[in-house]
Design an enzyme around this catalytic site. Structure first.
Site: not given
Length: 358
Positions: A40, A220, A222, A248-249, A252, A290, A292-293, A334, A336
């Site tokens: 990530s 992940g 981006g 996380c990703l 989203q 972790n 940023g979106f 996260h 985990e």
């Protein structure tokens, strides 16, 4: 040097060279090796805010989250060339040399982090070979913005692979690798899941040929809004009615597949002590984060088929959602916990509960 022209000088670490990417800071006091190998963080320069980095060295067996270091560079205050842990394989300096990582130490990270928190996330460049600031700014302007950048296809596996023992497992789980961490797979296999990990751009039809009992959508790097191929896949997976869990990703992407937009945060959440409230149970969790979106809260509140399950207690951003009409849920943080606290391990149990039909 930051893209707004702010410059810091310090001592070189890792290899001599030049590197650039989006700068972000992680407030965790431990777990630097897990951070550096987390996919990530691909394309990013990490500022470690803890005062000493490298003091317990590197241990290859237990603390690698992927097959290689994924960060573009590292910034810290005090960098330790010696380490005290007797089980360590070697120093962090040697680790960075092997991974061709450029970094800088002896930086006032308190000032740097305050600056980024005030101005917002931006690109940066580190160099131990080019010291002219005008020349560095020219190179810095060539680095693409993370906003609108698709990166998962650069960190995903090239071929599908299996994790776990099929004969000793209860369920088959299709894992979409957009930057999967090894500790997530360990949490799934330890609970009876036999996982097949698929490359990011595997078609829905090819995933279904394996006849999975459920789906896991990974973390992940981006911008999730740039991953239309993944959004379409997740939507089709939800519609199967089989259990789906995203982190996380993956959180989203579940939101986007449900018609909820994402946005770039001012400076993101990265650390091991973010307080999150489970609004279903009423309990609070200390979490590892972790990202940023984030997902748009107004669109969730007005969505007939999606409900909020978790909220960040610092800034009220959305940390978890679930579908009302299908057995699909996700969290922004996260569970985990690698690195981080173990307050949220129960989410893996909730996923296997859905696989059991509970």
């Amino acid at each position: 040097m930051l893209e707004d022209g702010t410059a810091y000088r310090g001592l070189a670490l890792g290899i001599n060279g030049t590197t650039g990417g989006e700068i972000c800071f992680n407030t965790g006091m431990t777990g630097y090796q897990e951070i550096y190998t987390d996919p990530s963080y691909f394309g990013q320069i990490i500022v470690n805010t803890n005062a000493h980095i490298g003091n317990y060295g590197v241990q290859l067996d237990d603390e690698e989250e992927s097959a290689s270091v994924k960060i573009r560079g590292m910034v810290c205050n005090t960098f330790s060339n010696i380490y005290s842990r007797h089980t360590a394989d070697f120093s962090l300096q040697e680790y960075f040399e092997r991974a061709n990582i450029v970094g800088v130490s002896n930086v006032d990270t308190r000032h740097l982090v305050r600056h980024v928190r005030q101005k917002g996330v931006m690109n940066a460049i580190i160099s131990s070979e080019v010291l002219d600031e005008t020349e560095l700014m020219t190179e810095l302007q060539k680095i693409p913005s993370m906003d609108g950048l698709e990166l998962s296809s650069q960190v995903t596996t090239s071929e599908a692979y299996y994790v776990g023992e099929e004969s000793q497992s209860t369920w088959r789980v299709a894992v979409m690798d957009y930057g999967i961490k090894k500790s997530i797979l360990k949490n799934l296999t330890s609970r009876g899941c036999y996982c097949k990990v698929f490359p990011a751009k595997t078609s829905f039809e090819d995933v279904m040929k394996w006849q999975p009992d459920g789906f896991f959508i990974s973390n992940g790097p981006g911008d999730p809004a740039a991953m239309t191929y993944a959004v379409d896949n997740v939507n089709q997976m939800v519609l199967t009615g089989k259990p789906l869990f995203g982190i996380c990703l993956g959180h989203q992407l579940l939101a986007l597949s449900s018609g909820i937009n994402t946005y770039k945060m001012h400076n993101g959440h990265r650390g091991l002590n973010h307080p999150v409230k489970n609004v279903i149970s009423g309990f609070c969790e200390v979490t590892s984060q972790n990202h940023g979106f984030a997902v748009n809260p107004d669109e969730i509140e007005n969505h007939p088929d999606v409900e909020i399950t978790h909220v960040n207690l610092n800034d009220k951003t959305i940390e978890g959602i679930r579908r009302k009409d299908y057995p699909a849920f996700s969290v922004q943080y996260h569970p985990e916990a690698s690195p981080g606290p173990h307050d949220s391990h129960y989410l893996f149990d909730e996923f296997t509960g859905l696989l059991s039909g509970n």
